[in-house]
Write a protein that holds these residues in place. Structure first.
Motif, PDB file in Angstrom:
ATOM      1  N   LYS A 207       0.822  -1.201  -0.017  1.00  0.00           N
ATOM      2  CA  LYS A 207       0.123   0.118   0.122  1.00  0.00           C
ATOM      3  C   LYS A 207       0.834   1.343  -0.076  1.00  0.00           C
ATOM      4  O   LYS A 207       0.509   2.071  -0.653  1.00  0.00           O
ATOM      5  CB  LYS A 207      -0.993  -0.039   1.240  1.00  0.00           C
ATOM      6  CG  LYS A 207      -1.975  -1.115   1.100  1.00  0.00           C
ATOM      7  CD  LYS A 207      -2.762  -1.285   2.632  1.00  0.00           C
ATOM      8  CE  LYS A 207      -3.690  -2.467   2.530  1.00  0.00           C
ATOM      9  NZ  LYS A 207      -4.240  -2.731   3.682  1.00  0.00           N
ATOM     10  N   ARG A 211       0.821   4.307  -2.950  1.00  0.00           N
ATOM     11  CA  ARG A 211       0.394   5.757  -2.415  1.00  0.00           C
ATOM     12  C   ARG A 211       1.638   6.406  -3.087  1.00  0.00           C
ATOM     13  O   ARG A 211       1.129   7.413  -3.675  1.00  0.00           O
ATOM     14  CB  ARG A 211       0.320   5.919  -0.840  1.00  0.00           C
ATOM     15  CG  ARG A 211      -0.824   5.115  -0.313  1.00  0.00           C
ATOM     16  CD  ARG A 211      -0.800   5.503   1.093  1.00  0.00           C
ATOM     17  NE  ARG A 211      -1.787   4.944   1.930  1.00  0.00           N
ATOM     18  CZ  ARG A 211      -1.735   3.728   2.671  1.00  0.00           C
ATOM     19  NH1 ARG A 211      -0.390   3.340   2.799  1.00  0.00           N
ATOM     20  NH2 ARG A 211      -2.744   3.122   3.230  1.00  0.00           N
ATOM     21  N   ASP A 212       2.700   6.196  -2.861  1.00  0.00           N
ATOM     22  CA  ASP A 212       3.794   6.951  -3.429  1.00  0.00           C
ATOM     23  C   ASP A 212       3.797   7.070  -5.039  1.00  0.00           C
ATOM     24  O   ASP A 212       4.463   8.010  -5.407  1.00  0.00           O
ATOM     25  CB  ASP A 212       5.350   6.234  -3.299  1.00  0.00           C
ATOM     26  CG  ASP A 212       5.605   6.214  -1.881  1.00  0.00           C
ATOM     27  OD1 ASP A 212       5.113   6.842  -0.986  1.00  0.00           O
ATOM     28  OD2 ASP A 212       6.509   5.564  -1.160  1.00  0.00           O
ATOM     29  N   THR A 215      -1.259   8.119  -5.523  1.00  0.00           N
ATOM     30  CA  THR A 215      -2.195   8.797  -4.594  1.00  0.00           C
ATOM     31  C   THR A 215      -1.728  10.016  -3.891  1.00  0.00           C
ATOM     32  O   THR A 215      -2.207  10.911  -3.513  1.00  0.00           O
ATOM     33  CB  THR A 215      -3.114   8.075  -3.810  1.00  0.00           C
ATOM     34  OG1 THR A 215      -2.361   7.501  -2.663  1.00  0.00           O
ATOM     35  CG2 THR A 215      -3.815   6.973  -4.441  1.00  0.00           C
ATOM     36  N   ALA A 216      -0.501   9.664  -3.737  1.00  0.00           N
ATOM     37  CA  ALA A 216       0.454  10.551  -2.705  1.00  0.00           C
ATOM     38  C   ALA A 216       1.849  10.932  -3.386  1.00  0.00           C
ATOM     39  O   ALA A 216       2.819  11.261  -2.570  1.00  0.00           O
ATOM     40  CB  ALA A 216       0.318  10.388  -1.168  1.00  0.00           C
ATOM     41  N   ASN A 223      -0.540  11.532  -9.733  1.00  0.00           N
ATOM     42  CA  ASN A 223      -1.485  11.229  -8.985  1.00  0.00           C
ATOM     43  C   ASN A 223      -2.883  11.019  -9.593  1.00  0.00           C
ATOM     44  O   ASN A 223      -3.160  11.740 -10.510  1.00  0.00           O
ATOM     45  CB  ASN A 223      -1.873  11.743  -7.711  1.00  0.00           C
ATOM     46  CG  ASN A 223      -0.663  11.845  -6.816  1.00  0.00           C
ATOM     47  OD1 ASN A 223       0.082  10.962  -6.803  1.00  0.00           O
ATOM     48  ND2 ASN A 223      -0.346  13.134  -6.284  1.00  0.00           N
ATOM     49  N   SER A 228      -7.641   5.353  -4.940  1.00  0.00           N
ATOM     50  CA  SER A 228      -7.624   5.234  -3.453  1.00  0.00           C
ATOM     51  C   SER A 228      -6.754   4.032  -2.961  1.00  0.00           C
ATOM     52  O   SER A 228      -6.791   3.180  -3.771  1.00  0.00           O
ATOM     53  CB  SER A 228      -8.583   5.682  -2.381  1.00  0.00           C
ATOM     54  OG  SER A 228      -9.687   4.540  -2.752  1.00  0.00           O
ATOM     55  N   VAL A 229      -6.384   4.055  -1.766  1.00  0.00           N
ATOM     56  CA  VAL A 229      -5.648   2.806  -1.227  1.00  0.00           C
ATOM     57  C   VAL A 229      -6.385   2.501   0.047  1.00  0.00           C
ATOM     58  O   VAL A 229      -6.498   3.550   0.867  1.00  0.00           O
ATOM     59  CB  VAL A 229      -3.958   3.330  -1.009  1.00  0.00           C
ATOM     60  CG1 VAL A 229      -3.511   1.868  -0.276  1.00  0.00           C
ATOM     61  CG2 VAL A 229      -3.589   3.670  -2.351  1.00  0.00           C
TER      62      VAL A 229
END
Length: 468
Positions: A207, A211-212, A215-216, A223, A228-229
């Motif tokens: 996860k 994200r890296d 999403t983030a 992104n 989402s995660v």
């Protein structure tokens, strides 16, 4: 026996909303897989008004409904894909066919769209600014960062002297080479980690990487707004993982192979997508020998729920992408580099010896290098074993009611005297325009395709011919 019904929906990626129901397709094929690309294709007549409704990057959702004949309850399955191709064939006279075929990949392909970047110099978790004094043997900038100046190396220019600097950040060690200007006693450096490193439970490491990348990400253009995660769960055992410029999906699959967690990209009720992990695997243990009290799913000729059975054991994947004799390179350069070797004797006895070099320069010490070598030889020397068959619906074996992708099931191999217990890793489905369905589960590995490997080797030979 009851028959499944299908709906094909186009979803606008900009709004996440369903826009069109395609109800005039000629045939549909799709193949959900565990931890891997799923694919789809469907054909539609050129005169259909829906041809104009489908565009590249649109999402195609296949909704499958099936009813349990005993309870009369309906199960709804949703298989999401990205439209990536449109095809129309021509005959020898150049006349196009009446049908247009659209195809693409499952949502998991979004994971393959990114590479794992090392932390940037602007990322406080990846860069350290330090003030160092030339000649000091040890020095510290904080309680969590300790720096060690190593042996002198060849200077970059006569006016500088370079030292190998090793440092530890929250338990993880790194090294770099920095130049100290002659005559200057104190200098400031910014050191950036070369690897993106994670230490956590395997499911949460996955996860963190997603994200890296999606999403983030520090670069916000990477992104995806509709992605989402899932929340961290800490379900699997702890691992340490390092990556640099590796494909995200490939790295997630390696983590999954090294641990006990499956993953997927799942559509939410609002149309957004979420990366989700499953421990200890996607699906339920429905083997004949399961001790959890789950109703077993047994496929066998004598149960009239199986046809066209195919069992295989193949070393093609091991020969092309794996190895049973590896040389693992740790830190150091040239003759000073640490090399360790691992063999898989039984595999060598069966398939002959196939060697490969593995770069493990990020291993910080002999213990990490040894652990990496052990895990790599186990991963790379494995062979593909599996069984595929055409499933026939029976009162206890209806896809979506009694078994699903990822379940552990039992298959009895006809005339071989083998009970094969493994995960359903792929389900190949074909549906015609009248709704008639053929389902072909693959239990265990998917049979490697020799023709694909031959064509790839042929292309490599052609490239070498150009070079020569």
């Amino acid at each position: 026996m009851n028959r499944a019904t299908y709906e094909l929906w186009v979803r606008d990626p900009a709004t996440n909303l369903r826009t069109v129901l395609i109800d005039d397709y000629k045939e549909l094929r799709f193949s959900p897989k565990v931890n891997n690309y799923a694919g789809f294709s469907f054909s539609i007549h050129q005169s259909s008004s829906h041809v104009a409704d489908i565009d590249y990057k649109d999402r195609l959702e296949i909704v499958r409904r099936v009813t349990n004949p005993l309870t009369e309850t309906e199960t709804r399955q949703n298989f999401g894909h990205i439209v990536l191709a449109k095809e129309r064939t021509l005959d020898q006279s150049g006349i196009p066919s009446e049908y247009i075929t659209f195809s693409g990949l499952g949502y998991i392909a979004y994971l393959a769209s990114r590479v794992i970047l090392p932390p940037s110099a602007t990322d406080s978790s990846g860069a350290i600014t330090m003030t160092a004094t030339s000649g000091d043997s040890t020095f510290s900038t904080s309680s969590s960062i300790t720096l060690y100046s190593g042996d002198l190396v060849t200077p970059a220019s006569p006016s500088t002297q370079a030292r190998v600097v090793k440092f530890t950040v929250t338990g993880t060690s790194f090294s770099t080479t920095e130049a100290f200007t002659a005559g200057v006693t104190t200098q400031t450096f910014t050191i950036t980690r070369a690897q993106s490193r994670k230490a956590d439970s395997a499911d949460d490491v996955m996860k963190a990487y997603v994200r890296d990348c999606l999403t983030a990400a520090t670069d916000t253009t990477r992104n995806l707004s509709f992605f989402s995660v899932a929340s961290d769960a800490g379900a699997d055992s702890s691992i340490e993982w390092s990556s640099r410029y590796q494909n995200l999906l490939s790295e997630l699959r390696e983590i999954s192979d090294a641990a006990s967690t499956d993953f997927d990209v799942v559509a939410q009720t609002d149309g957004t997508l979420q990366f989700t992990t499953y421990y200890p695997q996607l699906g339920t243990d429905r083997r004949e020998t399961n001790t959890l009290g789950n109703a077993p799913v047994i496929f066998a000729i004598e149960r009239d729920n199986i046809a066209e059975q195919r069992w295989f054991k193949s070393g093609l994947q091991m020969v092309e992408q794996g190895s049973n004799a590896i040389y693992v390179g740790g830190q150091g350069n040239g003759a000073q580099r640490t090399i360790t070797q691992r063999l898989a004797p039984q595999s060598i006895l069966t398939w002959e010896r196939w060697e490969k070099f593995v770069d493990a320069r990020d291993a910080q010490d002999a213990t990490q290098l040894s652990d990496r070598a052990d895990s790599k030889i186990e991963e790379m020397s494995g062979v593909d074993t599996g069984v595929s068959f055409r499933a026939l619906s029976s009162e206890s074996t209806i896809w979506g009611v009694h078994y699903n992708l990822g379940d552990l099931v039992t298959v009895r191999i006809w005339r071989e005297g083998i009970s094969f217990n493994d995960q359903i890793t792929t389900i190949e489905a074909w549906v015609d325009g009248a709704g008639n369905e053929i389902v072909r589960p693959i239990v265990g590995s998917e049979m490697p395709r020799f023709d694909r490997r031959f064509n790839r080797l042929k292309r490599n030979d052609e490239r070498l011919g150009v070079i020569d």
